[in-house]
Scaffold this motif. Structure first.
Motif, PDB file in Angstrom:
ATOM      1  N   HIS A  41       0.827  -1.220   0.000  1.00  0.00           N
ATOM      2  CA  HIS A  41       0.000   0.000   0.000  1.00  0.00           C
ATOM      3  C   HIS A  41       0.851   1.256   0.000  1.00  0.00           C
ATOM      4  O   HIS A  41       0.361   2.331  -0.263  1.00  0.00           O
ATOM      5  CB  HIS A  41      -0.990  -0.014   1.172  1.00  0.00           C
ATOM      6  CG  HIS A  41      -0.363  -0.178   2.517  1.00  0.00           C
ATOM      7  ND1 HIS A  41       0.287  -1.322   2.903  1.00  0.00           N
ATOM      8  CD2 HIS A  41      -0.287   0.673   3.579  1.00  0.00           C
ATOM      9  CE1 HIS A  41       0.737  -1.172   4.145  1.00  0.00           C
ATOM     10  NE2 HIS A  41       0.398   0.031   4.567  1.00  0.00           N
ATOM     11  N   ARG A  42       2.147   1.104   0.308  1.00  0.00           N
ATOM     12  CA  ARG A  42       3.043   2.272   0.303  1.00  0.00           C
ATOM     13  C   ARG A  42       3.799   2.413  -1.020  1.00  0.00           C
ATOM     14  O   ARG A  42       4.624   3.298  -1.175  1.00  0.00           O
ATOM     15  CB  ARG A  42       4.071   2.149   1.428  1.00  0.00           C
ATOM     16  CG  ARG A  42       3.496   1.736   2.774  1.00  0.00           C
ATOM     17  CD  ARG A  42       3.381   2.902   3.727  1.00  0.00           C
ATOM     18  NE  ARG A  42       2.784   2.491   4.992  1.00  0.00           N
ATOM     19  CZ  ARG A  42       1.859   3.177   5.641  1.00  0.00           C
ATOM     20  NH1 ARG A  42       1.415   4.312   5.149  1.00  0.00           N
ATOM     21  NH2 ARG A  42       1.369   2.756   6.788  1.00  0.00           N
ATOM     22  N   PHE A  46       0.539   1.904  -5.922  1.00  0.00           N
ATOM     23  CA  PHE A  46      -0.727   1.923  -5.186  1.00  0.00           C
ATOM     24  C   PHE A  46      -1.071   3.330  -4.723  1.00  0.00           C
ATOM     25  O   PHE A  46      -2.240   3.744  -4.781  1.00  0.00           O
ATOM     26  CB  PHE A  46      -0.773   0.939  -3.995  1.00  0.00           C
ATOM     27  CG  PHE A  46      -2.159   0.946  -3.424  1.00  0.00           C
ATOM     28  CD1 PHE A  46      -3.196   0.291  -4.096  1.00  0.00           C
ATOM     29  CD2 PHE A  46      -2.487   1.721  -2.320  1.00  0.00           C
ATOM     30  CE1 PHE A  46      -4.512   0.387  -3.656  1.00  0.00           C
ATOM     31  CE2 PHE A  46      -3.801   1.816  -1.869  1.00  0.00           C
ATOM     32  CZ  PHE A  46      -4.808   1.138  -2.536  1.00  0.00           C
ATOM     33  N   ALA A  50      -4.596   5.156  -5.301  1.00  0.00           N
ATOM     34  CA  ALA A  50      -5.385   5.715  -4.186  1.00  0.00           C
ATOM     35  C   ALA A  50      -5.664   7.197  -4.420  1.00  0.00           C
ATOM     36  O   ALA A  50      -6.796   7.664  -4.228  1.00  0.00           O
ATOM     37  CB  ALA A  50      -4.626   5.504  -2.879  1.00  0.00           C
ATOM     38  N   MET A 241      -4.020   5.566   5.873  1.00  0.00           N
ATOM     39  CA  MET A 241      -3.082   4.442   5.935  1.00  0.00           C
ATOM     40  C   MET A 241      -2.376   4.373   7.284  1.00  0.00           C
ATOM     41  O   MET A 241      -1.159   4.216   7.365  1.00  0.00           O
ATOM     42  CB  MET A 241      -2.083   4.524   4.777  1.00  0.00           C
ATOM     43  CG  MET A 241      -2.751   4.374   3.414  1.00  0.00           C
ATOM     44  SD  MET A 241      -1.590   4.049   2.109  1.00  0.00           S
ATOM     45  CE  MET A 241      -2.565   4.452   0.635  1.00  0.00           C
ATOM     46  N   THR A 244      -2.814  -1.079   7.144  1.00  0.00           N
ATOM     47  CA  THR A 244      -3.019  -1.483   5.753  1.00  0.00           C
ATOM     48  C   THR A 244      -4.482  -1.248   5.350  1.00  0.00           C
ATOM     49  O   THR A 244      -5.371  -1.814   5.980  1.00  0.00           O
ATOM     50  CB  THR A 244      -2.699  -2.982   5.578  1.00  0.00           C
ATOM     51  OG1 THR A 244      -1.459  -3.249   6.243  1.00  0.00           O
ATOM     52  CG2 THR A 244      -2.612  -3.344   4.113  1.00  0.00           C
ATOM     53  N   THR A 247      -6.869  -2.416   0.039  1.00  0.00           N
ATOM     54  CA  THR A 247      -6.294  -1.884  -1.204  1.00  0.00           C
ATOM     55  C   THR A 247      -7.099  -2.259  -2.450  1.00  0.00           C
ATOM     56  O   THR A 247      -7.328  -1.416  -3.315  1.00  0.00           O
ATOM     57  CB  THR A 247      -4.838  -2.376  -1.381  1.00  0.00           C
ATOM     58  OG1 THR A 247      -4.805  -3.797  -1.190  1.00  0.00           O
ATOM     59  CG2 THR A 247      -3.914  -1.706  -0.389  1.00  0.00           C
ATOM     60  N   TRP A 250     -10.353  -0.422  -2.705  1.00  0.00           N
ATOM     61  CA  TRP A 250     -10.070   0.985  -2.997  1.00  0.00           C
ATOM     62  C   TRP A 250      -9.825   1.155  -4.508  1.00  0.00           C
ATOM     63  O   TRP A 250     -10.349   2.059  -5.153  1.00  0.00           O
ATOM     64  CB  TRP A 250      -8.860   1.405  -2.164  1.00  0.00           C
ATOM     65  CG  TRP A 250      -8.545   2.866  -2.081  1.00  0.00           C
ATOM     66  CD1 TRP A 250      -8.830   3.840  -3.003  1.00  0.00           C
ATOM     67  CD2 TRP A 250      -7.858   3.524  -0.998  1.00  0.00           C
ATOM     68  NE1 TRP A 250      -8.358   5.051  -2.574  1.00  0.00           N
ATOM     69  CE2 TRP A 250      -7.755   4.884  -1.338  1.00  0.00           C
ATOM     70  CE3 TRP A 250      -7.298   3.098   0.199  1.00  0.00           C
ATOM     71  CZ2 TRP A 250      -7.128   5.822  -0.507  1.00  0.00           C
ATOM     72  CZ3 TRP A 250      -6.667   4.030   1.027  1.00  0.00           C
ATOM     73  CH2 TRP A 250      -6.595   5.372   0.678  1.00  0.00           C
TER      74      TRP A 250
END
Ligand code: PMP
Length: 367
Positions: A41-42, A46, A50, A241, A244, A247, A250
């Motif tokens: 997610h970082r 991604f 987002a 965030m 987590t 994802t 989203w």
């Protein structure tokens, strides 16, 4: 492959174009050699997904810059707890307008957690067939916010006005709206609201994601001791965030936002289409002596259309034949029985036409 018409109240139909796009990117997202499900997610990829989703949502709903958009987990039901925790830190009470089961649950959760609650109006005594009038709302003077459900998914009851209210001293009461079942069905004026929230699994995307849109000045009022994951301010500072996020949900929500803007022409076009779909179905119900819907015309939901058959003994046959005809998930909520057709954005007009034709045929044969 056949895709049937899905009238489920949630998790609900998703646009075929969105599912196809997701399928095409499932194993290899844009040449990166991995699935969105497998990304950090970082990661840059991604974070771009987002941010794009948030930007597109802001465009669709015309969200002013003094609002934060949070992409959370826990469902709309978790907001029943998070709202008082985030908004009552400065004291006062949570006020509620109750027009059905979801509004009632929101109130009982706040009560259960020990917060001061006040019922400003309820349509329960009249069977939740019409919403209370604006001048019937009895707001308490210590109201920190007023909560209502713009569309009651089970009863099929919608507000035909936005209950913007003031305290006796003329100050505004922040309006908190559960829009789970009608967000993105048409344009809204976000500035009327302090908080808007919605579970994703109807008009936004798959289950597992919950949207919260919160006005800046309402942040930082969290009650002491609230868990970090429940704190809007911390979540906003961390870009949703803190931990987590969901994802893939989203990402899919982002695809739905692109579909709404690019394929469907935005929310004004969606609004007209949704009105047409609902008008047709209610007209068919009203024209028949076999089907009926009890809701006051002005408050009839465009998203969830409950109806009963003149002979409830035929309910199961109706559902079975509908299912065989490719019309899925028409069973009403277990608490009310009867039928319910949910006509969210991803339910095409052809599905409504097919349902109306099936209903007429069934009435002719069995009515
Ligand atoms: N509010 C409304 C209006 C709903 O329709 C629902 C779910 N059907 C909820 C809240 C609860 O949502 P969740 O299951 O995401 O907690």
């Amino acid at each position: 492959m056949t895709r049937h018409y899905n009238f489920c109240a949630g998790p609900a139909a998703l646009p075929a174009a969105v599912l196809e796009r997701a399928r095409s990117e499932l194993l290899d997202y844009q040449g990166r050699g991995l699935s969105v499900m497998e990304m950090s997610h970082r990661s840059d990829e991604f974070v771009a997904i987002a941010e794009r989703a948030e930007t597109d949502l802001r465009t669709l709903l015309n969200i002013p810059s003094n609002y934060k958009v949070l992409f959370l987990q826990g469902g709309a039901s978790m907001q029943f707890a998070m709202l008082p925790m985030n908004l009552l830190g400065g004291g006062g009470s949570a006020n509620f307008i109750q027009t059905g089961i979801w509004g009632k649950k929101a109130l009982s959760e706040a009560k259960h957690l020990g917060y001061r609650c006040h019922l400003a109006a309820s349509s329960e005594a009249s069977g939740n067939t019409a919403v209370p009038a604006l001048d019937a709302l009895a707001i308490s003077n210590d109201a920190a916010y007023l909560h209502y459900t713009s569309n009651e998914t089970i009863g099929g009851l919608k507000f035909d006005y936005t209950p913007v209210v003031k305290r006796d001293d003329g100050s505004d009461v922040p309006l908190v709206c559960d829009m789970s079942s009608n967000i993105l069905s048409g344009p809204i004026n976000v500035s009327d609201f302090g908080v808007i929230y919605a579970g994703a699994q109807k008009n936004i995307g798959p289950a597992g994601l919950t949207l919260v849109i919160v006005r800046d000045d309402l942040l930082g009022k969290t009650v002491p001791g609230a868990p970090s994951l429940f704190d809007y301010q911390l979540l906003a500072e961390a870009g949703s965030m803190v931990n987590t996020p969901p994802t893939y949900a989203w990402y899919l929500a982002g695809l739905v936002f692109q579909w709404l803007q690019n394929d469907m022409g935005g929310l004004s076009a969606m609004d007209a289409l949704n009105q047409r779909k609902a008008d047709k179905l209610y007209a068919a119900i009203d024209a028949s002596a076999f089907y009926s819907n009890p809701i006051a015309r002005a408050n009839r939901s465009r998203m969830n259309v409950p109806f009963v058959l003149a002979d409830a003994a035929l309910d199961n046959v109706f559902l079975q034949e509908a299912d065989e005809a490719g019309l899925l998930n028409l069973k009403g909520h277990r608490s009310v029985g009867g039928m319910r057709a949910s006509l969210y954005n991803a339910v095409p007009e052809e599905a409504v036409d097919a349902l109306i034709a099936f209903m007429a045929d069934f009435e002719q044969r069995r009515g």
